[in-house]
Design a protein around this motif. Structure first.
Motif, PDB file in Angstrom:
ATOM      1  N   ALA A   1      -3.043   5.787   7.056  1.00 57.23           N
ATOM      2  CA  ALA A   1      -1.585   5.681   6.946  1.00 57.23           C
ATOM      3  C   ALA A   1      -1.104   6.092   5.551  1.00 57.23           C
ATOM      4  CB  ALA A   1      -1.141   4.253   7.260  1.00 57.23           C
ATOM      5  N   CYS A   2      -1.801   5.632   4.528  1.00 55.43           N
ATOM      6  CA  CYS A   2      -1.419   5.969   3.155  1.00 55.43           C
ATOM      7  C   CYS A   2      -1.619   7.457   2.867  1.00 55.43           C
ATOM      8  CB  CYS A   2      -2.223   5.133   2.158  1.00 55.43           C
ATOM      9  SG  CYS A   2      -1.847   3.367   2.213  1.00 55.43           S
ATOM     10  N   LEU A   3      -2.741   7.989   3.339  1.00 52.36           N
ATOM     11  CA  LEU A   3      -3.006   9.419   3.148  1.00 52.36           C
ATOM     12  C   LEU A   3      -1.942  10.276   3.814  1.00 52.36           C
ATOM     13  CD1 LEU A   3      -6.862  10.042   3.563  1.00 52.36           C
ATOM     14  CD2 LEU A   3      -5.423  10.717   1.628  1.00 52.36           C
ATOM     15  N   LEU A   4      -1.581   9.915   5.045  1.00 50.50           N
ATOM     16  CA  LEU A   4      -0.600  10.697   5.786  1.00 50.50           C
ATOM     17  C   LEU A   4       0.777  10.608   5.131  1.00 50.50           C
ATOM     18  CD1 LEU A   4       0.022  12.467   8.210  1.00 50.50           C
ATOM     19  CD2 LEU A   4       0.410  10.404   9.559  1.00 50.50           C
ATOM     20  N   SER A   5       1.159   9.398   4.735  1.00 48.61           N
ATOM     21  CA  SER A   5       2.451   9.215   4.080  1.00 48.61           C
ATOM     22  C   SER A   5       2.524  10.025   2.786  1.00 48.61           C
ATOM     23  CB  SER A   5       2.681   7.735   3.785  1.00 48.61           C
ATOM     24  OG  SER A   5       3.898   7.548   3.104  1.00 48.61           O
ATOM     25  N   TYR A   6       1.450   9.959   1.993  1.00 48.65           N
ATOM     26  CA  TYR A   6       1.423  10.726   0.738  1.00 48.65           C
ATOM     27  C   TYR A   6       1.489  12.226   1.014  1.00 48.65           C
ATOM     28  CZ  TYR A   6      -0.594  13.491  -2.963  1.00 48.65           C
ATOM     29  OH  TYR A   6      -0.807  14.489  -3.884  1.00 48.65           O
ATOM     30  N   THR A   7       0.683  12.702   1.947  1.00 42.64           N
ATOM     31  CA  THR A   7       0.578  14.138   2.196  1.00 42.64           C
ATOM     32  C   THR A   7       1.874  14.720   2.743  1.00 42.64           C
ATOM     33  OG1 THR A   7      -1.783  13.859   2.668  1.00 42.64           O
ATOM     34  CG2 THR A   7      -0.773  15.910   3.378  1.00 42.64           C
ATOM     35  N   LEU A   8       2.509  14.019   3.685  1.00 38.80           N
ATOM     36  CA  LEU A   8       3.744  14.541   4.274  1.00 38.80           C
ATOM     37  C   LEU A   8       4.888  14.619   3.263  1.00 38.80           C
ATOM     38  CD1 LEU A   8       3.739  12.858   7.811  1.00 38.80           C
ATOM     39  CD2 LEU A   8       3.470  15.293   7.289  1.00 38.80           C
ATOM     40  N   GLN A   9       4.773  13.860   2.172  1.00 40.85           N
ATOM     41  CA  GLN A   9       5.815  13.894   1.146  1.00 40.85           C
ATOM     42  C   GLN A   9       5.389  14.705  -0.082  1.00 40.85           C
ATOM     43  OE1 GLN A   9       8.023   9.901   0.869  1.00 40.85           O
ATOM     44  NE2 GLN A   9       6.134   9.305   1.939  1.00 40.85           N
TER      45      GLN A   9
ATOM     46  N   GLN B   1      -9.622  19.533  -0.606  1.00 34.85           N
ATOM     47  CA  GLN B   1     -11.052  19.272  -0.475  1.00 34.85           C
ATOM     48  C   GLN B   1     -11.347  17.771  -0.581  1.00 34.85           C
ATOM     49  OE1 GLN B   1     -13.692  21.518   0.222  1.00 34.85           O
ATOM     50  NE2 GLN B   1     -14.581  19.506   0.609  1.00 34.85           N
ATOM     51  N   ILE B   2     -10.667  17.094  -1.498  1.00 34.29           N
ATOM     52  CA  ILE B   2     -10.875  15.648  -1.664  1.00 34.29           C
ATOM     53  C   ILE B   2     -10.447  14.907  -0.401  1.00 34.29           C
ATOM     54  CG2 ILE B   2     -10.046  13.593  -2.884  1.00 34.29           C
ATOM     55  CD1 ILE B   2      -9.925  15.312  -5.421  1.00 34.29           C
ATOM     56  N   ILE B   3      -9.273  15.255   0.126  1.00 29.49           N
ATOM     57  CA  ILE B   3      -8.781  14.585   1.333  1.00 29.49           C
ATOM     58  C   ILE B   3      -9.725  14.836   2.501  1.00 29.49           C
ATOM     59  CG2 ILE B   3      -6.906  14.527   3.037  1.00 29.49           C
ATOM     60  CD1 ILE B   3      -4.963  15.101   0.739  1.00 29.49           C
ATOM     61  N   ASP B   4     -10.229  16.062   2.608  1.00 34.87           N
ATOM     62  CA  ASP B   4     -11.183  16.378   3.672  1.00 34.87           C
ATOM     63  C   ASP B   4     -12.457  15.548   3.517  1.00 34.87           C
ATOM     64  OD1 ASP B   4     -12.435  17.810   5.846  1.00 34.87           O
ATOM     65  OD2 ASP B   4     -13.536  18.942   4.322  1.00 34.87           O
TER      66      ASP B   4
ATOM     67  N   CYS C   1       0.800  -1.225   0.000  1.00 34.59           N
ATOM     68  CA  CYS C   1       0.000   0.000   0.000  1.00 34.59           C
ATOM     69  C   CYS C   1       0.831   1.273   0.000  1.00 34.59           C
ATOM     70  CB  CYS C   1      -0.932   0.013   1.214  1.00 34.59           C
ATOM     71  SG  CYS C   1      -2.215  -1.246   1.121  1.00 34.59           S
ATOM     72  N   GLN C   2       2.133   1.170   0.169  1.00 34.30           N
ATOM     73  CA  GLN C   2       2.945   2.375   0.245  1.00 34.30           C
ATOM     74  C   GLN C   2       3.876   2.551  -0.958  1.00 34.30           C
ATOM     75  OE1 GLN C   2       2.555   4.691   2.345  1.00 34.30           O
ATOM     76  NE2 GLN C   2       1.512   3.812   4.107  1.00 34.30           N
ATOM     77  N   ASN C   3       4.050   1.509  -1.732  1.00 35.08           N
ATOM     78  CA  ASN C   3       4.989   1.625  -2.848  1.00 35.08           C
ATOM     79  C   ASN C   3       4.419   0.947  -4.085  1.00 35.08           C
ATOM     80  OD1 ASN C   3       7.320   2.220  -4.247  1.00 35.08           O
ATOM     81  ND2 ASN C   3       8.423   0.405  -3.517  1.00 35.08           N
ATOM     82  N   PRO C   4       3.790   1.673  -5.014  1.00 37.91           N
ATOM     83  CA  PRO C   4       3.555   3.124  -4.918  1.00 37.91           C
ATOM     84  C   PRO C   4       2.363   3.434  -4.005  1.00 37.91           C
ATOM     85  CG  PRO C   4       2.600   2.287  -6.932  1.00 37.91           C
ATOM     86  CD  PRO C   4       3.289   1.112  -6.283  1.00 37.91           C
ATOM     87  N   ASN C   5       2.311   4.661  -3.524  1.00 40.24           N
ATOM     88  CA  ASN C   5       1.199   5.064  -2.672  1.00 40.24           C
ATOM     89  C   ASN C   5      -0.084   5.130  -3.493  1.00 40.24           C
ATOM     90  OD1 ASN C   5      -0.661   6.910  -1.120  1.00 40.24           O
ATOM     91  ND2 ASN C   5       1.081   6.903   0.275  1.00 40.24           N
ATOM     92  N   PRO C   6      -1.174   4.505  -3.029  1.00 41.41           N
ATOM     93  CA  PRO C   6      -2.418   4.491  -3.817  1.00 41.41           C
ATOM     94  C   PRO C   6      -3.061   5.866  -4.004  1.00 41.41           C
ATOM     95  CG  PRO C   6      -2.772   3.590  -1.622  1.00 41.41           C
ATOM     96  CD  PRO C   6      -1.301   3.744  -1.775  1.00 41.41           C
TER      97      PRO C   6
END
Length: 343
Positions: free
Chosen positions: A103-111, A80-83, A61-66
């Motif tokens: 977890a995937c959302l946070l990993s994607y967003t922080l990078q 808006q989509i993430i919210d 699920c993290q490589n690649p991030n969905p």
């Protein structure tokens, strides 16, 4: 025979129900990647499908991030989509169901190029669902935070940006930020967050102070740890947890600062803060190691007033130590006190 047939019919009904349930679960087809499936759910605004897609997928699920496809979406629309995704997860039960999605959302967003304030909102929703972000998120969040702070922005200004996307900073989010900074040796910045979070409407709590004091104790910054503990008690009105007191006492013992340790115990007692057996034990042992027998006697007498009885080896060392430095009278008083407690 009738009972057996009835049981078989009942089992068939249950089987049909389960078969129907599994047939309605979203599945990722062999010709469709996980990212494509998640993107399709986002496009159709069927966000509640996302946790099931991630759980049922055999792809990492993290490589690649969905959620990588969100990089092609304009920033305002992406937020808006993430919210919308976060809000759709709130009614899901169990609350931890979207754990992988968070977890995937946070990993994607922080990078991503503009991670704040939406990353703080994801952390808030993750924590409120009873989940904890992956350990590596401490590093990602700390890097992002320090980058924003290098732009001469105050702690409260960064936290209050959450309001611009419909969220409010809270203690849980701030405490996670503090623990992240402590985890990557950014203690000085963690202290600034602790002192600045109040201006964002988040009053520091036991977790806030405990994390910072614990980190100070780990690297033996005992003067700062003692000062912080006195601040939380005298100024804020919080009573430190027993584990926090033990950490400070152990650090003072390691630094051989036994007079400071005894003064801290006396301060906590004056402020009506409960001090546990383990804290007293660390201080007494430290006094004995330094051959501060009179000081050790003072501590054990304080212990007995609280109903704590030191271990027999400690009692013997205190009495024998007092006698060895010519304090026979005090040794008799201490011995008598031990006798009274045993009776």
């Amino acid at each position: 025979m009738v009972i057996g047939a009835a049981n078989i019919c009942k089992s068939l009904v249950i089987f049909r129900h389960c078969l129907h349930h599994f047939s309605t679960l979203p599945l990722v087809s062999s010709s469709q990647t996980l990212e494509q499936a998640v993107k399709a759910a986002v496009v159709s605004k069927d966000y509640k499908q996302i946790p099931e897609l991630l759980i049922s997928s055999k792809e990492p699920c993290q490589n690649p991030n969905p959620f990588s496809f969100l990089s092609t979406v304009p920033q305002s629309r992406r937020i808006q989509i993430i919210d919308d995704i976060l809000q759709s997860f709130i009614p899901l039960r169990p609350r931890s169901r979207p754990k992988i999605a968070y977890a995937c959302l946070l990993s994607y967003t922080l990078q991503s190029p503009c991670p704040l304030p939406i990353a703080l909102a994801i952390i808030q929703r993750t924590l409120r669902s009873g989940c904890i972000p992956a350990p590596q998120m401490h590093l990602f969040l700390s890097c992002v935070w320090m980058k924003h702070r290098c732009q001469s922005r105050s702690v409260s200004d960064i936290l209050l940006e959450m309001q611009s996307i419909g969220y409010r900073p809270d203690c849980g989010t701030c405490n996670y930020l503090i623990s992240s900074l402590c985890a990557v040796d950014q203690l000085a910045e963690a202290v600034k967050v602790l002192k600045g979070m109040g201006r964002a409407g988040c009053i520091p709590d036991l977790e806030s102070y405990g994390t910072v004091i614990g980190a100070m104790s780990t690297i033996r910054k005992t003067a700062d740890a003692v000062e912080m503990m006195k601040e939380m008690v005298a100024k804020v009105g919080l009573m430190p947890r027993q584990g926090t007191i033990v950490k400070v006492a152990a650090a003072l013992r390691a630094n051989r600062e036994m007079w400071t340790a005894v003064e801290l115990i006396e301060f906590l007692e004056r402020e009506s803060c409960p001090v546990g057996f383990e804290s007293y034990e660390a201080v007494v042992d430290g006094c004995l190691e330094r051959r501060e027998y009179i000081l050790a006697a003072k501590v054990v007498m304080g212990m007995t007033k609280k109903g704590f009885i030191p271990y027999i080896r400690v009692r013997q060392k205190v009495v024998e130590g007092l006698a060895s430095v010519g304090e026979e009278k005090l040794a008799c008083v201490v011995r008598q006190r031990f006798v009274e407690l045993r009776s």
